[in-house]
Motif scaffolding. Structure first.
Motif, PDB file in Angstrom:
ATOM      1  N   PRO A 154     -26.262  -3.541  -9.221  1.00 36.78           N
ATOM      2  CA  PRO A 154     -25.321  -2.555  -9.787  1.00 36.78           C
ATOM      3  C   PRO A 154     -25.386  -2.458 -11.308  1.00 36.78           C
ATOM      4  CG  PRO A 154     -24.239  -3.813  -8.065  1.00 36.78           C
ATOM      5  CD  PRO A 154     -25.584  -4.444  -8.277  1.00 36.78           C
ATOM      6  N   TRP A 213     -31.240   7.696  -7.676  1.00 36.78           N
ATOM      7  CA  TRP A 213     -32.052   7.139  -8.766  1.00 36.78           C
ATOM      8  C   TRP A 213     -32.966   8.231  -9.331  1.00 36.78           C
ATOM      9  CZ3 TRP A 213     -32.685   1.911 -10.506  1.00 36.78           C
ATOM     10  CH2 TRP A 213     -31.814   0.995  -9.894  1.00 36.78           C
ATOM     11  N   GLU A 273     -27.858   4.828 -15.355  1.00 39.08           N
ATOM     12  CA  GLU A 273     -26.995   6.013 -15.350  1.00 39.08           C
ATOM     13  C   GLU A 273     -26.396   6.288 -16.725  1.00 39.08           C
ATOM     14  OE1 GLU A 273     -24.065   5.447 -12.353  1.00 39.08           O
ATOM     15  OE2 GLU A 273     -25.396   6.043 -10.711  1.00 39.08           O
ATOM     16  N   THR A 315     -26.717  -1.884  -1.273  1.00 45.62           N
ATOM     17  CA  THR A 315     -25.881  -2.123  -2.452  1.00 45.62           C
ATOM     18  C   THR A 315     -25.630  -0.840  -3.229  1.00 45.62           C
ATOM     19  OG1 THR A 315     -26.842  -4.330  -2.593  1.00 45.62           O
ATOM     20  CG2 THR A 315     -25.661  -3.550  -4.528  1.00 45.62           C
ATOM     21  N   VAL A 316     -26.695  -0.096  -3.520  1.00 46.88           N
ATOM     22  CA  VAL A 316     -26.552   1.186  -4.253  1.00 46.88           C
ATOM     23  C   VAL A 316     -27.315   2.266  -3.504  1.00 46.88           C
ATOM     24  CG1 VAL A 316     -26.310   0.065  -6.492  1.00 46.88           C
ATOM     25  CG2 VAL A 316     -28.572   0.733  -5.714  1.00 46.88           C
ATOM     26  N   ASP A 317     -26.938   3.505  -3.769  1.00 46.93           N
ATOM     27  CA  ASP A 317     -27.591   4.643  -3.103  1.00 46.93           C
ATOM     28  C   ASP A 317     -28.898   4.953  -3.819  1.00 46.93           C
ATOM     29  OD1 ASP A 317     -28.297   6.810  -1.693  1.00 46.93           O
ATOM     30  OD2 ASP A 317     -26.481   7.998  -2.105  1.00 46.93           O
ATOM     31  N   LYS A 327     -28.345  -0.307 -12.139  1.00 44.71           N
ATOM     32  CA  LYS A 327     -28.018   1.095 -11.832  1.00 44.71           C
ATOM     33  C   LYS A 327     -27.096   1.673 -12.903  1.00 44.71           C
ATOM     34  CE  LYS A 327     -27.991   4.702  -9.028  1.00 44.71           C
ATOM     35  NZ  LYS A 327     -26.731   5.125  -8.587  1.00 44.71           N
TER      36      LYS A 327
END
Length: 1520
Positions: A1034, A1072, A1041, A1066-1068, A1037
């Motif tokens: 995260p 990305w 972002e 964990t993240v989409d 990410k």
């Protein structure tokens, strides 16, 4: 009520009810009597008969013998506050801890304790009802005004949702109201638990912890005692709250108490001239007469020693002692020498023979306890006594000798602290028969020493009291006269026969009068508490010597016993009758056994001390119409040493019984305990002093202490001496009542001074026991210490910060209680002690039954418990800390003073400061060829053309081998291919942001320069950890972002990791930007390299997480990058011929600059060592530095700590491998914090033998706004260390002190200020410049400052003053960047390279992390240092504030059972060193405190985890 139990003096059912109603009525305002106030509450209990019936059938304890009336009165008083309930935050305990302290760990009680070492009545503190029929005596003092909390919350483990009781905003712990819980049913409390789940003011809570803290805040809103007065505090002085004397305190008003003389010692014609002569007489005249009967554990006679046997065996032993030890020419023992007597408590026969054998041989016996183990603390102190007495021989029995610990060779090892001893077995079969012509020389009693009796002081030390032969004989005569002993009487002795009353009556006086002693061993009493009564019946004994403990045990066990007849007893000698609450046992015992033939006049309490022997003894008189003396005394009056008669209806009263009159031949007076021994007044409490032949004469070998105790000359108020003869201090406190009766109210050893008032430890213990008697196996112990915060019964002057004393009771629980029950019990105990005695309880510890260290006779080992508490080794099952209500003499809170204005500066009047605190590094000059380039990409292209084969980077593997390297040309070509990839495959435009997610290595550097070649802005990002994707991905990410990265460049391995199932969970992954794999770069070059034109344009973004948990990206321009590299180059003298080893994370700050930028700019070779490789090979970095002969190296604190801990025991092996650090010129630690002096010193010291010079180890300092402000470099003066006053620092003042001064804090210079950098110290609030004696925020002006924060969301303006600040006065034109760190400047005596005096910058801490508490500024690292030192099991700790509370999180290294030991240690350490009260202590597993890559604690992350219940703590304690 069962009338069979009611004796002639007992209270009837009707009288009981009447008395109960009378007591309770006074505490209710309603005129209607009982109905009004009680109608809406739970009833106080069922009718009395039913209550007594249930108690009789309840099992272990017969509560019939407790003063229920008084207890109920206390509970009824508490019930008044029932409407004002407040929820007290429950401590949280991990489930495993609850399980381990369950009933499985419980063992039945086997003992009790006493006033110093042995027990009084275990839980029978209250007096019996039958006293109440007499107007002159007193109700029990010790029934605490307390209750059990019914408003506690319940909690299983830490993670469960807590059930929260309602809390009111303006209540305090002293007003806690708990619904009444009688002694009838233990489970009743559980039923009354509150299960409401709303928080303060009814607002729903999102977290159990935050709700508990809110409750805690609520309990603290109203100060319990008058608030401290607020006023200005000048500079750093901390003014203390001075205790003002109470103008209304009672004062003595009586006349002077004159000395009281005992009756004359009658001279009886047939009294022997010495004790040996008595033994000779009875041994020859009545050899068959029984002298001593010893019993086995079944209660059967084991051996009957006759006077003939005693005489013959004593002669035999005396001969062997004098003639068979050593040689004829050099005997080991001569007359007058000291000999140890080591006999177990179940072998009185062998002891008696040995004792009289020593008397006949004219050697001095020193009876001591059997050592239990080599490290037994009690026996260690006894060893010191033996050493000081010059003991070389120890007499012992065969069985005892076999039971002593032995070495492999079968020899008895030397015990810790003991002298070397010859062990001599005294059994007849091992002894030689004396010649017929040898006979011991028996002479009249003289002033030679007869024996030495040991005494244990409250601090655990052991003293030897010497008793002369004339004193011994006179004492026996006085006892004979007092007790009316006659020949052939039988006496039952339950006491320790080696010392005190047991020795004086059962071994010495008995022989003088040819009495028969039945010795009941402690081991038999444990099995059969009635054994002594059975022996009295069996032998029709006339006298019994017991303690109140033995009477109490008999009460508990007598129910099943038939045919008890005590009519033969004419005297029941109560050895601890001077203990104020032994009266309850005496009365209860009489109550029950009056029907069994026991007469009231038979019970004879006595008062004694090791120094003065028997002081007073009550005589048995046939005329029982004269009742014993009683006194109902005001507890408050006693705390002021004043006797005030009170009424039994009052709660805080103490009933005392007389201990008879002064022993025959003695003169007794009462003197003031402190200062000159002046006679007290008749209504004043003082210390008893005795003038008599029958006393001890000295402490062996201690002349100073002897003079203070044995050579006291009391004076009257007029100044005249009371007597020409010396008096002996007894250590007993009390007064002389009407008719010369002696009343004892306490002991000097048990005295606790709190706020100018004296409290008796035994009284406090008794109050605690009266709260919930069913829950205690045997008495708790309160102990204290003279220190800033807390005290105990054995006062100890180790800390003299602020002399204020607090109480620490210790209670032993009889059963495993739930957490909520034990907390409510703790609260009740605390409140009872507070209400009855008016003192606050600092720490209350509940320990499991039978875990406290005990003496051989079952008493509680007070000094050893104290030592365990101080060392944190008690392992309690629950701890309640109440520092908020208890500590009232903290330094005054500080008020901010008006700051210095411009006018003061104009006239040069900067308060306490000689000059404005500002400094600067040397100028940056344009000297080298590469300085002509404005952009780093141009420098690389120039190097690729001019020195294509010069190696810039070498990367080492975990084994120390070179895994890859880059020359100037290779780097240039790889960067070109990366640029081609970005332009063609990703289609990026000029100014686009690129996230570089690489492990530390060559690829990262190539990708960075490739991004510059493509005109993009690179952002270096730490890759996610494969084993910890859920928490590390995260962050990746978020940076991608927030930085608005157009694409992500990485390796094939990480690319695969980002697309794994764990990552997508964990993240989409769909959100990305494009992810480019640079392992397969295009072969062709880009059409053209980007040529930047604007030097102020963005070069790269530096993203990092601060210690406060904030993610921030700093914009670095091309100008700043060039200036930065030039500054580092000048400071470190970096040239192409140099090699530098770098063991840093290359993702942000100075670590990134050194890893990626400096080599290209300066041309030196960088040897890159990824810190992650040190986890598998801790020696990698140092071996590389040694083998490659590197002179300059950079590392982080985490690397240094890894080497210090991982290589601490391997220095010899490393030396053998050729590790040599003598070439190292600069080893620089890169950090954004105060230098960790302890770590750098440990590192220097550890590797000093390997050639590392301590001067070479230094630190650098950088921050978000300027990545490097200070760096030691190569040519500057050595780093300076100063010592500052920590108290002044809290007031933002800098005061230098000497090393080792109290409150001194060592600070190390953070490195030399870099070229081109200017620093000023400014006030963070007013933005004005400060003097060099002030602590302020470090502001920096430099060409390599960051341009601003980058968030991508337009929020940069909010922190614009971080980069563009101006002073409010003085130099208002210069633009400064605010570092957010507090520090100060000092001009040193050292000179810089340019010949000027050196200005040293000292960083103290981050402004964001500094805590404002009590108006003062505290830095977490200082408190954490104190906490880590507090206990050996604390591995790491972190502190943070929450509301106005200080929260301490500690990592426990060791068993979870040690968790509760840490709570008082942590609280005490912070209080004593920082004058702060800890609100919450959280004990966790190792690794819970988050630490970033630079080794800095993430305290705000930790706080968030704590408030969201994510820490899974072992234990959470909320200090009240």
């Amino acid at each position: 009520m069962d009338q069979s139990l009611v004796g002639p003096g007992d209270i009837t059912q009707k009288g009981y009810e009447k008395k109960r109603a009378k007591l309770i009525r006074a505490y209710f305002p309603h005129a209607g009597g009982m109905e009004g106030p009680m109608s809406h509450r739970a009833p106080l209990g069922p009718p009395s008969a039913a209550r007594f019936h249930r108690r009789r059938t309840s099992g272990t304890r017969d509560e019939r013998y407790r003063s229920d009336v008084h207890t109920e009165a206390v509970q009824a008083v508490l019930a008044r506050h029932v409407e004002r309930k407040v929820a007290v935050p429950m401590p949280s305990k991990r489930r495993s801890l609850v399980v381990q302290t369950s009933m499985d760990a419980y063992t039945p009680p086997d003992s009790s304790s006493g006033s110093e070492e042995e027990a009084g009545p275990g839980d029978d503190m209250s007096a019996m009802e039958h006293w109440m029929s007499r107007p002159s005596h007193l109700g029990p003092a010790h029934l605490g005004s307390t209750s059990s909390s019914s408003s506690s919350t319940q909690s299983g483990g830490s993670g469960n949702a807590g059930r929260l009781a309602d809390s009111l905003a303006h209540t305090h712990i002293s007003h806690l109201a708990h619904t009444h819980l009688g002694h009838t049913h233990l489970g009743q409390l559980h039923h009354q638990q509150s299960h409401l789940s709303q928080s303060h003011h009814g607002v729903p809570v999102s977290s159990r912890v935050s709700a508990k803290i809110q409750q805690l805040v609520n309990t603290l809103k109203q100060p319990r005692r008058p608030p401290l007065r607020e006023f200005f505090v000048d500079d750093f002085d901390e003014l203390l709250e001075v205790q003002q004397p109470d103008p209304n305190q009672p004062r003595p008003e009586g006349a002077e108490m004159m000395p009281v003389r005992g009756e004359a010692l009658g001279v009886v014609t047939n009294w022997p001239p010495s004790l040996e002569a008595a033994l000779q007489r009875w041994g020859t005249i009545s050899p068959k007469a029984p002298c001593l009967t010893s019993l086995d554990t079944a209660g059967k006679p084991l051996y009957v020693l006759t006077y003939g046997k005693l005489w013959s065996r004593s002669i035999k032993l005396a001969y062997n002692i004098l003639h068979k030890l050593g040689s004829k020419q050099e005997p080991m023992v001569r007359p007058g020498d000291r000999v140890a007597l080591v006999f177990p408590n179940n072998d009185p026969v062998a002891f008696m023979v040995a004792f009289y054998g020593c008397l006949l041989a004219e050697v001095v016996p020193v009876p001591i306890e059997v050592p239990l183990s080599r490290k037994d603390a009690g026996s260690q102190q006894i060893g010191f006594l033996l050493g000081s007495c010059g003991v070389t021989v120890a007499l012992t029995s065969d069985a005892c000798h076999k039971g002593l610990p032995k070495s492999a060779t079968g020899e008895i090892p030397q015990f810790k602290g003991w002298p070397k001893l010859l062990w001599f077995v005294t059994e007849s079969k091992h002894l030689s028969k004396p010649p017929r012509d040898w006979f011991p020389h028996i002479k009249d009693a003289n002033n030679d020493t007869a024996y030495i009796e040991y005494k244990t002081c409250k601090d655990g030390s052991v003293l030897g009291v010497t008793v002369t032969r004339i004193a011994l004989l006179t004492h026996c005569q006085a006892l004979t006269q007092s007790c009316s002993y006659t020949e052939a009487e039988t006496i039952v002795n339950v006491l320790d026969f080696k010392k005190d009353v047991g020795l004086w009556n059962g071994i010495l006086t008995s022989v003088m009068n040819m009495m028969h002693v039945i010795s009941v061993p402690y081991s038999l009493m444990k099995v059969n508490p009635l054994s002594w009564i059975q022996k009295v019946c069996q032998y029709k004994a006339k006298v019994a010597c017991v303690k109140s403990r033995d009477m109490h045990w008999a009460l508990v066990a007598h129910k099943d016993q038939k045919d008890i007849n005590l009519s033969s007893l004419r005297m029941l000698l109560v050895a601890d009758g001077s203990n104020p609450w032994s009266i309850s046992s005496c009365d209860a015992f009489l109550n029950v056994f009056q029907t069994k033939g026991l007469r009231a006049d038979v019970i004879c309490p006595c008062a004694s001390s090791p120094e003065a022997l028997t002081v007073a003894i009550r005589r048995s008189v046939e005329d029982s119409s004269q009742p014993p003396g009683r006194g109902v005394l005001s507890m408050q009056g006693l705390t002021y040493s004043v006797v005030r008669v009170d009424t039994e209806e009052r709660l805080s009263v103490l009933t005392v019984q007389d201990v008879g009159t002064v022993t025959p031949g003695g003169l007794v007076c009462v003197v003031k305990p402190e200062g000159i021994p002046q006679l007290c007044q008749t209504d004043e409490i003082g210390e008893f002093c005795v003038c008599s032949i029958a006393t001890g004469t000295s402490y062996y070998g201690l002349t100073g202490m002897t003079k203070n105790t044995f050579e006291v000359y009391p004076v009257s108020s007029s100044g005249g001496l009371v007597s020409e003869y010396a008096f002996v201090r007894t250590g007993l406190l009390g007064f002389i009542g009407p008719g010369g009766l002696v009343f004892i109210t306490g002991k000097m050893d048990g005295l606790i001074m709190v706020s100018g008032r004296r409290h008796n430890a035994d009284d406090i213990v008794a109050t605690a026991l009266a709260v919930e008697p069913m829950k205690f196996v045997y008495r708790g112990r309160s102990f204290g210490r003279t220190s800033f915060v807390w005290t105990t019964c054995f006062l100890n002057h180790n800390f003299t910060i602020i002399p204020q004393q607090r109480i620490i009771p210790l209670s032993s629980l009889s059963l495993s209680l739930s957490l909520s029950l034990s907390l409510s019990l703790s609260l009740s105990l605390s409140q009872a002690i507070d209400s009855i005695h008016g003192v606050g309880v600092f720490c209350l510890a509940l320990v499991p039954a039978n875990t406290l260290p005990k003496t051989p006779l079952g008493g509680i080992h007070l000094s050893e418990i104290k030592q365990l508490y101080l060392e944190g080794g008690l392992h309690p099952c629950n701890v309640l800390m109440c520092p908020h209500t208890c500590v009232t003499n903290l330094p005054k809170p500080r008020q901010k003073q008006p700051e210095i204005g411009p006018a003061s500066v104009m006239v040069g009047n900067l308060v306490s400061g000689k000059r404005i605190a500002q400094a600067s590094g040397r100028d940056l000059g344009q000297t080298d060829d590469n300085d002509q380039f404005l952009f780093l990409s141009e420098v690389l292209q120039w190097r690729a053309q001019t020195t294509p084969d010069h190696i810039l980077y070498t990367l080492l593997s975990s084994r120390g081998a070179v895994s890859s390297s880059l020359t100037c040309l290779q780097l240039h070509k790889r960067a070109e291919r990366v640029a081609a990839l970005l332009m063609e495959r990703a289609g990026l435009q000029e100014g686009d942001h690129v996230a570089l997610v690489y492990p530390p290595g060559i690829d990262l550097i190539a990708a960075f320069y490739g991004s510059l070649y493509a005109g993009c802005v690179p952002i270096t990002v730490r890759p996610p950890h494969p084993q910890n994707i859920a928490t590390t991905l995260p962050t990746v990410k978020m940076i991608v972002e927030v930085s608005h990265s157009a694409c992500v460049m990485t390796t094939a391995v990480i690319c695969k990791l980002l697309r794994s199932k764990e990552a997508t969970a964990t993240v989409d992954i769909r959100n990305w930007p494009p992810v480019l794999d640079t392992d397969d770069l295009p072969k062709k070059k880009p059409p053209a390299l980007y040529k930047p034109t604007n030097p102020d344009g963005l070069a790269y973004l530096d993203f990092s997480v601060s210690t406060t948990g904030m993610l921030a990206g700093v914009q670095m321009s091309h100008n700043a990058v060039g200036a930065f590299c030039r500054s580092v180059k000048l400071q470190c003298e970096l040239y192409p011929s140099r090699e530098v080893a770098i063991c840093l994370d290359p993702y942000c700050g100075l670590g990134f600059v050194l890893w990626c930028l400096c080599s290209v700019y300066s041309g030196h070779q960088s040897i890159l060592i990824p810190p992650v490789e040190l986890e598998s090979n801790p020696a990698l970095w140092l071996l590389a530095v040694s083998q490659l002969r590197v002179r300059d190296t950079f590392c982080s604190y985490s690397v240094m700590e890894l080497c210090t801990k991982g290589l601490g025991l391997q220095t010899e092996a490393l030396k053998a491998r050729g590790l040599d650090l003598s070439r190292v010129r600069a080893c620089v630690v890169v950090a954004e914090e105060r230098p960790r002096m302890s770590l750098t010193h440990s590192f220097s010291k550890l590797f000093k033998d390997l050639g590392l010079h301590p001067r070479s180890v230094s630190t650098a300092f950088g921050c978000r706004v300027n990545l490097a402000i200070c760096l030691q470099g190569t040519s500057g003066p050595d780093p300076t260390t100063v010592y500052v006053d920590m108290r002044a620092l809290r007031h933002d003042r800098v005061r230098l002190v000497e090393r080792g001064s109290p409150h001194s804090l060592p600070l190390m210079e953070s490195g030399k200020i870099l070229p081109g950098v200017r620093i000023i110290i400014a006030n963070p609030e007013t933005k004005g410049p400060l003097g060099d004696s002030h602590l302020g925020e470090i502001w920096v002006h430099s060409a390599h400052n960051g341009s601003g924060y980058y968030s991508g969301y337009g929020e940069e303006v909010l922190q614009s003053d971080h980069f563009n600040s101006r002073l409010s006065f003085g130099d208002t034109q210069t633009v400064w960047a605010r570092t957010g760190y507090l520090g100060f400047l000092r001009r040193t005596e050292l000179t810089d390279a340019n010949g000027e005096r050196h200005d040293a910058l000292f960083v103290v801490g981050a402004l964001e992390e500094a805590m404002e508490l009590r108006g003062m500024r505290y830095h977490p690292i200082d408190i954490e240092t104190s906490v880590i030192r507090a206990h050996k099991s604390i591995m790491e700790c972190a502190v943070f504030p929450w509301t106005n509370l200080l929260v301490v999180v500690v990592e426990l290294e060791g068993s979870e059972q040690e968790a509760l030991d840490l709570v008082p240690m942590v609280t005490k350490a912070v209080l004593e060193e920082h004058y702060l009260i800890v609100g919450v202590v959280v004990v966790t597993d190792i690794g819970v405190i988050p630490i970033n890559s630079r080794g800095e604690k993430q305290r705000m992350h930790l706080r968030d985890g704590f408030l969201q219940d994510q820490l899974d703590p072992i234990y959470v304690a909320y200090n009240m």
